[in-house]
Write a protein that holds these residues in place. Structure first.
Motif, PDB file in Angstrom:
ATOM      1  N   ILE A 147      11.678   7.116   5.986  1.00 13.63           N
ATOM      2  CA  ILE A 147      10.657   7.606   5.052  1.00 13.63           C
ATOM      3  C   ILE A 147      11.241   7.752   3.649  1.00 13.63           C
ATOM      4  O   ILE A 147      10.631   7.334   2.655  1.00 13.63           O
ATOM      5  N   ILE A 148      12.425   8.347   3.543  1.00 18.23           N
ATOM      6  CA  ILE A 148      13.070   8.469   2.227  1.00 18.23           C
ATOM      7  C   ILE A 148      13.355   7.074   1.677  1.00 18.23           C
ATOM      8  O   ILE A 148      13.165   6.816   0.476  1.00 18.23           O
ATOM      9  N   GLY A 149      13.785   6.168   2.564  1.00 18.64           N
ATOM     10  CA  GLY A 149      14.066   4.802   2.134  1.00 18.64           C
ATOM     11  C   GLY A 149      12.845   4.129   1.546  1.00 18.64           C
ATOM     12  O   GLY A 149      12.927   3.461   0.498  1.00 18.64           O
ATOM     13  N   ALA A 150      11.696   4.288   2.191  1.00 22.65           N
ATOM     14  CA  ALA A 150      10.461   3.700   1.675  1.00 22.65           C
ATOM     15  C   ALA A 150      10.120   4.259   0.298  1.00 22.65           C
ATOM     16  O   ALA A 150       9.694   3.524  -0.614  1.00 22.65           O
ATOM     17  N   ALA A 151      10.340   5.576   0.105  1.00 26.10           N
ATOM     18  CA  ALA A 151      10.046   6.206  -1.188  1.00 26.10           C
ATOM     19  C   ALA A 151      10.999   5.707  -2.282  1.00 26.10           C
ATOM     20  O   ALA A 151      10.573   5.389  -3.400  1.00 26.10           O
ATOM     21  N   VAL A 152      12.279   5.629  -1.942  1.00 26.40           N
ATOM     22  CA  VAL A 152      13.278   5.185  -2.918  1.00 26.40           C
ATOM     23  C   VAL A 152      13.042   3.725  -3.311  1.00 26.40           C
ATOM     24  O   VAL A 152      13.108   3.364  -4.492  1.00 26.40           O
TER      25      VAL A 152
ATOM     26  N   ASN B 262       8.932  -0.187  -8.581  1.00 27.54           N
ATOM     27  CA  ASN B 262       7.764   0.023  -9.432  1.00 27.54           C
ATOM     28  C   ASN B 262       8.012   0.862 -10.680  1.00 27.54           C
ATOM     29  O   ASN B 262       7.213   0.817 -11.607  1.00 27.54           O
ATOM     30  N   VAL B 263       9.088   1.632 -10.693  1.00 28.31           N
ATOM     31  CA  VAL B 263       9.327   2.501 -11.851  1.00 28.31           C
ATOM     32  C   VAL B 263      10.485   1.984 -12.702  1.00 28.31           C
ATOM     33  O   VAL B 263      10.321   1.668 -13.877  1.00 28.31           O
ATOM     34  N   ASP B 264      11.681   1.889 -12.106  1.00 29.79           N
ATOM     35  CA  ASP B 264      12.812   1.448 -12.932  1.00 29.79           C
ATOM     36  C   ASP B 264      13.124  -0.046 -12.796  1.00 29.79           C
ATOM     37  O   ASP B 264      14.012  -0.560 -13.461  1.00 29.79           O
ATOM     38  N   GLN B 265      12.387  -0.739 -11.904  1.00 27.73           N
ATOM     39  CA  GLN B 265      12.498  -2.195 -11.735  1.00 27.73           C
ATOM     40  C   GLN B 265      13.963  -2.641 -11.592  1.00 27.73           C
ATOM     41  O   GLN B 265      14.420  -3.570 -12.250  1.00 27.73           O
ATOM     42  N   ASP B 266      14.657  -1.972 -10.707  1.00 25.28           N
ATOM     43  CA  ASP B 266      16.052  -2.318 -10.420  1.00 25.28           C
ATOM     44  C   ASP B 266      16.102  -3.712  -9.787  1.00 25.28           C
ATOM     45  O   ASP B 266      15.493  -3.943  -8.737  1.00 25.28           O
TER      46      ASP B 266
ATOM     47  N   VAL C 295       0.823  -1.221   0.000  1.00 33.00           N
ATOM     48  CA  VAL C 295       0.000   0.000   0.000  1.00 33.00           C
ATOM     49  C   VAL C 295       0.850   1.262   0.000  1.00 33.00           C
ATOM     50  O   VAL C 295       0.321   2.371   0.036  1.00 33.00           O
ATOM     51  N   ILE C 296       2.167   1.111  -0.022  1.00 35.68           N
ATOM     52  CA  ILE C 296       3.043   2.285  -0.058  1.00 35.68           C
ATOM     53  C   ILE C 296       3.144   2.804  -1.488  1.00 35.68           C
ATOM     54  O   ILE C 296       3.460   2.065  -2.411  1.00 35.68           O
ATOM     55  N   THR C 297       2.844   4.066  -1.656  1.00 33.68           N
ATOM     56  CA  THR C 297       3.062   4.753  -2.925  1.00 33.68           C
ATOM     57  C   THR C 297       3.736   6.084  -2.606  1.00 33.68           C
ATOM     58  O   THR C 297       3.790   6.501  -1.440  1.00 33.68           O
ATOM     59  N   LEU C 298       4.210   6.757  -3.615  1.00 33.47           N
ATOM     60  CA  LEU C 298       4.829   8.062  -3.377  1.00 33.47           C
ATOM     61  C   LEU C 298       3.802   9.064  -2.863  1.00 33.47           C
ATOM     62  O   LEU C 298       4.130   9.941  -2.055  1.00 33.47           O
ATOM     63  N   GLU C 299       2.547   8.912  -3.317  1.00 31.05           N
ATOM     64  CA  GLU C 299       1.478   9.811  -2.844  1.00 31.05           C
ATOM     65  C   GLU C 299       1.219   9.600  -1.350  1.00 31.05           C
ATOM     66  O   GLU C 299       0.968  10.557  -0.606  1.00 31.05           O
ATOM     67  N   VAL C 300       1.279   8.345  -0.905  1.00 31.59           N
ATOM     68  CA  VAL C 300       1.101   8.025   0.509  1.00 31.59           C
ATOM     69  C   VAL C 300       2.203   8.685   1.341  1.00 31.59           C
ATOM     70  O   VAL C 300       1.933   9.316   2.373  1.00 31.59           O
TER      71      VAL C 300
END
Length: 365
Positions: A217-222, A228-232, A89-94
């Motif tokens: 918090i920054i860690g969760a965003a990164v 979900n975006v660059d699929q590292d 349920v974590i998203t950047l908007e959250v």
């Protein structure tokens, strides 16, 4: 530079940059909001001037980075924060909504001179926004809140000040017994010197505890962005400690987190200094040493356990503990009860604000 260009080329990348800026802004606010925790007693006992005190505290806030990195060897509290809600349920908007809510509550309580918890407002905002995103406490059959991480945090709303109070009481009694036959004037001179040590120890605990919350918090965003975006693939391997991968690849985030909390501390928070240093109970240099030492020990223990606690709650309990050694009536319980209400309300109010912010940004974007 290549990764920065990549982030600026897509909306999610821009959102990540905004979150990092907001998180470091919150870190700065946390510094001046919580500066009173480590300098209130040293200012009210006139051991240092206000400017000298915030500079002293800021130096040791930052020094905690090297202790966490080279002596402790890990960032347990940052890891706890990053994993306090279910990853699905974590998203950047959250994360954005949680940070905005935390900043609003911190600035409001700072304006009112209320020493509330920066830690709990951050956690409350994060949880509230996650629940708003999931539409309830359960998402796809899983709990939104990771209770094994969050329940100890809730318990230590009361546990941290009680621990600080008990330790401060016994430390004060022990010091008074040891010094019972000494010259009072000489003792006061020595305890003024010792306050430099005890406030430094508490500032180390404050920096080590609170800067890591912003890292989390920054860690969760990164981590969300990479998965979900660059699929590292480094973040996609099953059972990998993604937070450890984050710290290794984004080494500058821990460093920046400790720098910004130190800069914030240098800005001071004088209304809260007054509340902490004189409104709860009058504090002497001896009592200042006892309160700060008790607070520091409490923070080191909880940091070792990986439990994010409130430095505000801890030092408040410690100041109450030294007050009780004189007599129960030496503590201004009316002020203390008002603080307790602020502590109880911090998480639910921050969660409610975060929910509102989340709904607003989802409607707008």
């Amino acid at each position: 530079m290549e990764f920065l260009s990549e982030m600026l080329s897509n909306p999610q990348g821009i959102m990540l940059i905004v979150i990092i800026i907001l998180a470091l802004g919150f870190d700065y606010i946390n510094g001046f909001h919580d500066a009173a925790n480590s300098i209130a007693t040293i200012v009210t006992t006139r051991v240092l001037t206000p400017f000298q005190a915030v500079l002293w505290a800021a130096v040791f806030n930052f020094a905690a980075y090297f202790i966490s990195l080279y002596i402790i060897g890990e960032f347990k509290i940052g890891n706890t924060i990053a994993k306090s809600v279910d990853g699905s349920v974590i998203t950047l908007e959250v994360i954005f909504a949680g940070l905005v809510a935390a900043i609003i509550w911190n600035l409001l309580t700072w304006k009112l001179g209320i020493p509330s918890s920066s830690s709990h407002t951050l956690i409350g905002g994060f949880i509230g926004a996650a629940i708003a995103n999931a539409g309830g406490f359960v998402s796809n059959g899983a709990n939104v809140i990771v209770y094994e991480k969050v329940i100890p945090i809730f318990l230590f709303i009361f546990g941290a000040p009680i621990l600080g109070m008990v330790l401060a009481y016994f430390i004060t009694v022990a010091i008074m017994w040891i010094c019972r036959k000494q010259n009072p004037h000489k003792c006061e001179i020595w305890f003024k010197r010792l306050q430099l040590v005890s406030s430094a120890l508490f500032s180390l605990g404050h920096g080590g505890n609170d800067a890591q919350k912003v890292m989390g918090i920054i860690g969760a965003a990164v981590i969300f962005y990479h998965i979900n975006v660059d699929q590292d693939p480094a973040y996609l391997v099953e059972n990998v400690d993604t937070f450890k991968v984050f710290v290794e690849h984004w080494w500058w985030v821990p460093l920046a987190s400790f720098i910004f909390i130190g800069l914030g501390t240098m800005s001071g928070g004088w209304k809260i200094v007054k509340t902490m240093g004189s409104k709860i109970t009058k504090v002497t240099p001896l009592e200042g040493v006892a309160a700060e030492t008790a607070g520091a020990v409490s923070l080191y223990v909880t940091e070792h356990l990986g439990i994010p606690v409130s430095t505000t709650h801890t030092i408040t309990g410690s100041i109450i503990g030294v007050g009780i050694t004189k007599r129960v009536s030496a503590v201004r319980w009316g002020v203390t009860i008002n603080l307790l209400w602020a502590w109880i309300l911090t998480i639910p109010v921050s969660a409610a604000i975060a929910m509102a912010v989340y709904y607003i940004i989802t409607l707008l974007f």
